[in-house]
Structure formats: C-alpha cells, structure tokens
Design a protein around this motif. Structure first.
Motif, mmCIF file in Angstrom:
data_model
loop_
_atom_site.group_PDB
_atom_site.id
_atom_site.type_symbol
_atom_site.label_atom_id
_atom_site.label_comp_id
_atom_site.label_asym_id
_atom_site.label_seq_id
_atom_site.Cartn_x
_atom_site.Cartn_y
_atom_site.Cartn_z
ATOM 1 N N LEU A 120 1.148 25.814 75.194
ATOM 2 C CA LEU A 120 1.289 26.352 73.627
ATOM 3 C C LEU A 120 -0.037 26.981 73.208
ATOM 4 C CD1 LEU A 120 2.400 23.177 71.868
ATOM 5 C CD2 LEU A 120 3.669 25.201 71.954
ATOM 6 N N CYS B 223 -4.574 20.104 75.356
ATOM 7 C CA CYS B 223 -4.426 19.018 74.553
ATOM 8 C C CYS B 223 -2.854 18.588 74.775
ATOM 9 C CB CYS B 223 -4.405 19.736 73.121
ATOM 10 S SG CYS B 223 -3.734 18.451 71.905
ATOM 11 N N ARG B 224 -2.633 17.530 74.940
ATOM 12 C CA ARG B 224 -1.405 16.674 75.142
ATOM 13 C C ARG B 224 -1.318 15.390 74.245
ATOM 14 N NH1 ARG B 224 0.835 16.202 80.956
ATOM 15 N NH2 ARG B 224 2.628 16.890 79.683
ATOM 16 N N ASP C 43 2.874 11.688 77.419
ATOM 17 C CA ASP C 43 3.115 13.193 78.030
ATOM 18 C C ASP C 43 2.504 13.266 79.264
ATOM 19 O OD1 ASP C 43 4.111 13.750 75.555
ATOM 20 O OD2 ASP C 43 2.270 14.722 74.646
ATOM 21 N N GLY D 214 3.373 19.027 83.104
ATOM 22 C CA GLY D 214 2.800 19.939 82.124
ATOM 23 C C GLY D 214 1.301 19.682 82.290
ATOM 24 N N THR D 215 0.565 20.809 81.637
ATOM 25 C CA THR D 215 -0.816 21.194 81.873
ATOM 26 C C THR D 215 -1.648 21.105 80.266
ATOM 27 O OG1 THR D 215 -0.425 23.369 81.360
ATOM 28 C CG2 THR D 215 -0.609 22.718 83.610
ATOM 29 N N GLY D 216 -0.962 21.124 79.127
ATOM 30 C CA GLY D 216 -1.534 21.322 77.920
ATOM 31 C C GLY D 216 -1.889 22.694 77.620
ATOM 32 N N LYS E 230 11.555 19.476 77.717
ATOM 33 C CA LYS E 230 10.565 18.320 78.331
ATOM 34 C C LYS E 230 10.556 17.219 77.343
ATOM 35 C CE LYS E 230 6.711 20.227 79.421
ATOM 36 N NZ LYS E 230 5.725 20.857 79.749
ATOM 37 N N TYR E 231 10.536 17.625 75.971
ATOM 38 C CA TYR E 231 10.124 16.557 74.949
ATOM 39 C C TYR E 231 11.351 16.111 74.164
ATOM 40 C CZ TYR E 231 5.542 17.864 76.349
ATOM 41 O OH TYR E 231 4.455 18.158 77.121
ATOM 42 N N ASN F 119 9.112 23.472 76.578
ATOM 43 C CA ASN F 119 8.566 22.322 76.016
ATOM 44 C C ASN F 119 9.898 21.393 75.287
ATOM 45 O OD1 ASN F 119 5.886 22.426 76.564
ATOM 46 N ND2 ASN F 119 5.296 23.291 74.580
ATOM 47 N N ASP G 165 14.131 21.611 67.928
ATOM 48 C CA ASP G 165 14.795 20.905 68.801
ATOM 49 C C ASP G 165 14.986 19.589 68.159
ATOM 50 O OD1 ASP G 165 12.627 19.249 68.815
ATOM 51 O OD2 ASP G 165 11.476 20.317 70.352
HETATM 52 P P1 ADP Z 1 2.225 20.841 77.940
HETATM 53 O O1 ADP Z 1 2.088 21.293 79.415
HETATM 54 O O2 ADP Z 1 1.723 19.248 77.833
HETATM 55 O O3 ADP Z 1 3.686 20.576 77.442
HETATM 56 P P2 ADP Z 1 1.550 22.394 75.635
HETATM 57 O O4 ADP Z 1 0.594 23.110 75.333
HETATM 58 O O5 ADP Z 1 3.076 23.038 76.144
HETATM 59 O O6 ADP Z 1 1.228 21.374 77.340
HETATM 60 O O7 ADP Z 1 2.011 21.362 74.703
HETATM 61 C C1 ADP Z 1 0.845 20.630 74.132
HETATM 62 C C2 ADP Z 1 1.499 19.478 73.431
HETATM 63 O O8 ADP Z 1 2.551 19.544 72.400
HETATM 64 C C3 ADP Z 1 2.327 18.664 74.362
HETATM 65 O O9 ADP Z 1 1.749 17.776 75.477
HETATM 66 C C4 ADP Z 1 3.432 17.417 73.658
HETATM 67 O O10 ADP Z 1 2.722 16.598 73.232
HETATM 68 C C5 ADP Z 1 3.363 18.322 72.450
HETATM 69 N N1 ADP Z 1 4.682 19.101 72.210
HETATM 70 C C6 ADP Z 1 4.930 20.313 72.593
HETATM 71 N N2 ADP Z 1 6.003 20.823 72.283
HETATM 72 C C7 ADP Z 1 6.640 19.830 71.692
HETATM 73 C C8 ADP Z 1 8.131 19.719 71.321
HETATM 74 N N3 ADP Z 1 8.942 20.386 71.382
HETATM 75 N N4 ADP Z 1 8.169 17.991 70.933
HETATM 76 C C9 ADP Z 1 7.223 17.269 70.734
HETATM 77 N N5 ADP Z 1 6.247 17.459 71.267
HETATM 78 C C10 ADP Z 1 5.519 18.820 71.621
#
Ligand code: ADP
Length: 512
Positions: free
Chosen positions: A476, A460-461, A466, A471-473, A417-418, A414, A442
């Motif tokens: 986390l 949840c995204r 996103d 990604g799949t949501g 990615k973010y 993550n 980060d």
């Molecule tokens: P995804 O596969 O979309 O990454 P996650 O369950 O890993 O699914 O994350 C859910 C959502 O949490 C992401 O879509 C993003 O919006 C937010 N997110 C997760 N990690 C971060 C991060 N390091 N910085 C900002 N937003 C994040």
C-alpha cells in the motif's frame, strides 16, 4: 521578575550623565517671568505680597527640571525679591523686621516645595520607566514564545538587549565543547583573547567576568551567564562602543530579566530539537527492525518452501504421481513469484524514497490497464469472482500505465489475500467533477477504523494474523507513492452495506 524591578524607584536613565544646562536656564527664565509679573502687579495694582507669584516659578522648575534647578530658582527668587520689592529698594538690606521674617519663611517654603515637587517628579519618571520596561519585557517574552528557530531567537535576544540597555551585544553558546559566537547586535566578532577567556570563565562558573568585574578586567566586554534551573545555556557579552558598559543596579536587574527569559527560550528550543532528533532516531530504528523482520520472514518462508519442494522433487523423482509432481512444481513457481514480488516491492520502495520514480504521464484508457492488472492478478484472485465495471464513457486519464498497473495489482493482490475465497472483488471506475474515481471493493473483514491511514505506512501490517499471509507491509505504501507521483490520491475506507474494504483512487482527467 517585575517585582525585582518594582523595588527600586531609581529610574533607568538616572545613570550619571552630562549636567542638564537647559533645565537651569529654563528655571531662571521662569523666575525672570515671575519677577516681571510681580513688577506689573506691584506697579499696576499696588500688590506688595509677591512671594506666592515667585513660588510658582520655583514649583514649575522643580516639576519640570528637578531639584537642583528648583533650588537655583529659589535662591535667585529670594535675592531678587529682596532686591526689587523689599524696602529699601535696589539694595540687599532689609529695613523692616516683618520683611525679614517674610523673606526667611519664603526661602524655607521654596526649598521644601522644591524638594517635594522634585520627589514627585522622580517618582513619576520612575513609574513611567517601569511601565515601559514591563511592557518591553512582556513584548520580548511574547516574541520569544513564538520563535521556533534558534537563530531567530538569538537574534531577537541580542537586538532587544542592545536596544533596551543601549549596549552592543554578543551571544555565545557551547558547541562541541567550544563557546562559539552565535549572534551579535550590531553584527560583531569576538577575536580578543581576554574576551574569549572571560566568556569561558563566565560560562564555566555561571557568574560574570570581563571588564568591570574582578576577573579578566582587560577584556573589552563584560560577559554574563544565561542560566536556567538545569544549568548555564550560554553567555552574553556587552560593551558600549568598545568602552566598558557599566550597568546601574536597575539596568542590571533588567538585563537579568531579559537574560533569564532568553535562557528559558533557548532551553525550550534546544529540548524541542533534541526530542525531534530522538524521535527521528526511534523512527529509523523502528523501520530498520521492521525491515529485518520482514526480510527474515518474507524472504526465508518462500525460500524454505522452494527448497523443500525442490528436494522432494529431486529425491522422489521416480516415485511421484504426475499430479503430485505438478503440485510441487507449481508450489515452486508460486513461491518463486512471491519472492520476486517481495524483491520488486523492496526495489520500488527504494526508488520511491530516493525520488527516482519519474512517471511518464500519457493519455491512458483505465479499462485497458485494469484488464492487464486483472490478468496479472488472476493467480492470486483464483477462488474469487472479479467484476470490472468501467463506465463506458470514461474519459482518458493522465497517468503512467506501467506504474498504474502496479498500483492496481497491489490492491487486487491484497483483496485476494485478505478476502476469503468464494467472495467477489469489484473494480469500478467513473468520472465526475473533473476527476476519475476508481474503487477496488472486496468482501473481506475490512480494516479497523483506527488503522485506515496507518496501513499506508511502510511495513505496517495491521493484524498479527497478517504475518501468516505472504506480504511485506509495503504494497500500500508503494501504491500510494505511485498514485501521488501521478498527481492522484489513494485512500481506504470500509463498506457500509457489509464487511469489506474499499480502496479509492482519484486521478486527474487527461485534458485534450
Ligand atoms: P501486505 O504486504 O501486508 O499486504 P500492504 O501494504 O499491502 O502490505 O497492506 C498493509 C496492511 O493493510 C495489511 O497487512 C493488512 O493488514 C491491511 N490490508 C490491506 N488490504 C486489505 C484488505 N483488502 N482488507 C483488509 N485489510 C487489508
């Protein structure tokens, strides 16, 4: 409800019952005592006007035992007064006309006083009964408000009605088109055909049926509907040990008040159940939609890229520069890995939901696991600087290294990615107060405060943007599921010093 009870002074207990012989006997005893006192007053002190002494006995009888015993006391007093105290003594004849007048006036006063005192007594009893009923209804409604389960509610209703009206109670509610017995006090069954027919009629027509009514008079019980503004919710059947339970008007009003309260409470519980079911159905529907969207997007996008790259490789095989060839091959590899991660995520989620995740907890060096997760994430963190700060004296943690590596990988994935490339991702771990705390920090945009908890939900995204990122949501949700299975916690926060997300894991320290 209490108004309807207030309009009738007749006490609940005024239903016809056996003649209260002790009341008559005691009234005669008061009269005898008054006569004895009169005798003492007359012989000892020469007092001849003894009417008031006898009147005391009449009043006491009226106040304590009611009108009829008081009238008996009046008659006996008049006769005994004449016989014992009015000359000629020990006969029922009266010599002096003055005494005749006194005797008649005494008789009239005794009857009037009996009446007045008896009315006061009836009113006091009625008032007490009403207060007891109001109190009981209040307690009943308070009890019903606190009950959430239908079974408890029906039991409380049956018990309360049975206790207050001294009847046996059965409660029937509709279930899949049939009226079925749901509760009874004392525990009972409804086998009688006539009873079942009467109950059905009472429910369908929302009016009483069964014994004591014009319909289904052969039934053992009388069935009365429980109604609310929305319709009939069920029926209550009552009897007295197999005998008809004829209710007096006051009892009937009390019954109606109890049944109305119970009906409203039943409706409340049923509505709450229906709402819960709807909510669950809506949630399931939402999840299903999210899964479809996720699968269609996350499965098809990498597949399309792989197919495009593979067909370019095939068609342009001879004319491609080695660099372009490598580029296409690594695209296929990247997207293949992405697909692999997606499918692994779905499998992990299924394992978590079915409870099939059984962590193999063992003393583990967090530094080792962080190292292997960092190696695995090297490709996704390409373009980011990764700092790993593990406290040198960090104790061993009690965890499953395979699951924990997956958790760290999801968090690093993550961050890669973010957070924009060129930024730093820091993994740090230290121990205090018996727990180990590990942070992944980060320098990305961070997470909207309102979504800090929601991001751990499945699918949840947070931002529409996103969706453009792979990604799949699920990442986390899986990470939290794994950490919790190992007895730890995972939470998210934003940095205070600059934009960026902090994911914090706490874990129990391995006890030697
Ligand atoms: P995804 O596969 O979309 O990454 P996650 O369950 O890993 O699914 O994350 C859910 C959502 O949490 C992401 O879509 C993003 O919006 C937010 N997110 C997760 N990690 C971060 C991060 N390091 N910085 C900002 N937003 C994040």
């Amino acid at each position: 409800m209490t108004d309807s009870l207030r309009s009738d002074p007749q006490p609940l207990a005024a239903a016809k019952g056996p003649i209260p012989w002790p009341g008559y006997a005691l009234s005669l005893a008061y009269t005898a005592a008054a006569l004895a006192a009169g005798f003492v007053l007359k012989t000892g002190f020469g007092i001849t006007n003894l009417g008031l002494v006898l009147l005391l006995a009449v009043l006491a009888s009226a106040v304590r035992h009611g009108l009829l015993p008081a009238l008996l006391a009046s008659i006996v007093s008049v006769l005994a007064y004449n016989f014992l105290f009015i000359p000629p003594l020990y006969t029922f004849s009266v010599a002096n006309p003055d005494d005749v007048v006194a005797l008649v006036i005494f008789a009239i006063v005794a009857v009037i006083a009996s009446n007045l005192a008896a009315i006061v007594r009836t009113q006091v009893i009625a008032e007490r009964e009403r207060a007891a009923q109001t109190e009981s209804l209040y307690l009943f409604s308070r009890k019903l408000t606190g009950v959430i389960a239908l079974d408890d509610l029906l039991w409380a209703t049956a018990y309360h009605i049975a206790e207050m009206l001294k009847v046996r109670v059965v409660i029937l509610l509709p279930e899949a088109g049939w009226l079925t017995l749901q509760s009874a006090y004392p525990p009972d069954e409804v086998h009688d055909e006539a009873d079942i027919a009467a109950a059905r009629w009472a429910f369908d027509h929302a009016s009483p049926a069964g014994c004591g009514t014009d319909l289904f008079g052969k039934a053992m019980r009388q069935f009365l509907p429980m109604r609310t503004g929305r319709g009939t919710v069920g029926v209550i059947g009552i009897d007295r040990d197999g005998m008809p339970a004829a209710l007096s008007p006051v009892q009937r009003r009390l019954f109606d008040a109890l049944a109305n309260q119970a009906a409203l409470a039943i409706e409340r519980v049923q509505l709450a159940d229906a709402m819960e079911k709807n909510k669950l159905a809506a949630e399931t529907e939402k999840l299903r939609n999210a899964l479809f969207t996720s699968i269609s997007h996350d499965l098809r996008t990498p597949l399309a890229v792989i197919l495009g790259a593979a067909s370019s490789l095939k068609d342009l095989a001879g004319s491609l520069e080695p660099a372009a060839h490598r580029e296409l091959a690594s695209t296929i590899q990247d997207e293949g890995e992405r697909l692999n991660r997606f499918i692994a995520n779905l499998l992990d989620m299924t394992r978590l939901e079915s409870g099939a995740v059984a962590p193999h907890l063992e003393p583990t060096d967090i530094g080792d696991v962080a190292g292997s997760a960092a190696t695995r994430a090297a490709r996704v963190l390409n373009g980011h600087a990764l700092q790993v700060n593990i406290a040198p004296d960090l104790p061993l943690a009690h965890l499953d290294p395979v699951l924990f590596e997956q958790v760290l990988f999801n968090l690093l994935d993550n961050a890669g990615k973010y957070a924009p490339s060129g930024t730093t991702v820091v993994v740090s771990a230290q121990a205090s107060d018996g727990i180990i705390r590990l942070d992944v920090v980060d320098e990305g945009p961070g997470i909207p405060d309102a979504d800090l908890e929601r991001i751990f939900d499945k699918f949840c995204r947070v931002m529409a943007a996103d969706r453009k990122r792979p990604g799949t949501g699920l990442g986390l949700a899986i990470a939290r599921g794994f950490v919790e299975a190992m007895g730890g916690t995972l939470s998210a926060a934003n940095r205070n010093d600059r934009p960026g997300a902090i994911f914090s894991i706490t874990l129990p320290i391995e006890v030697a």
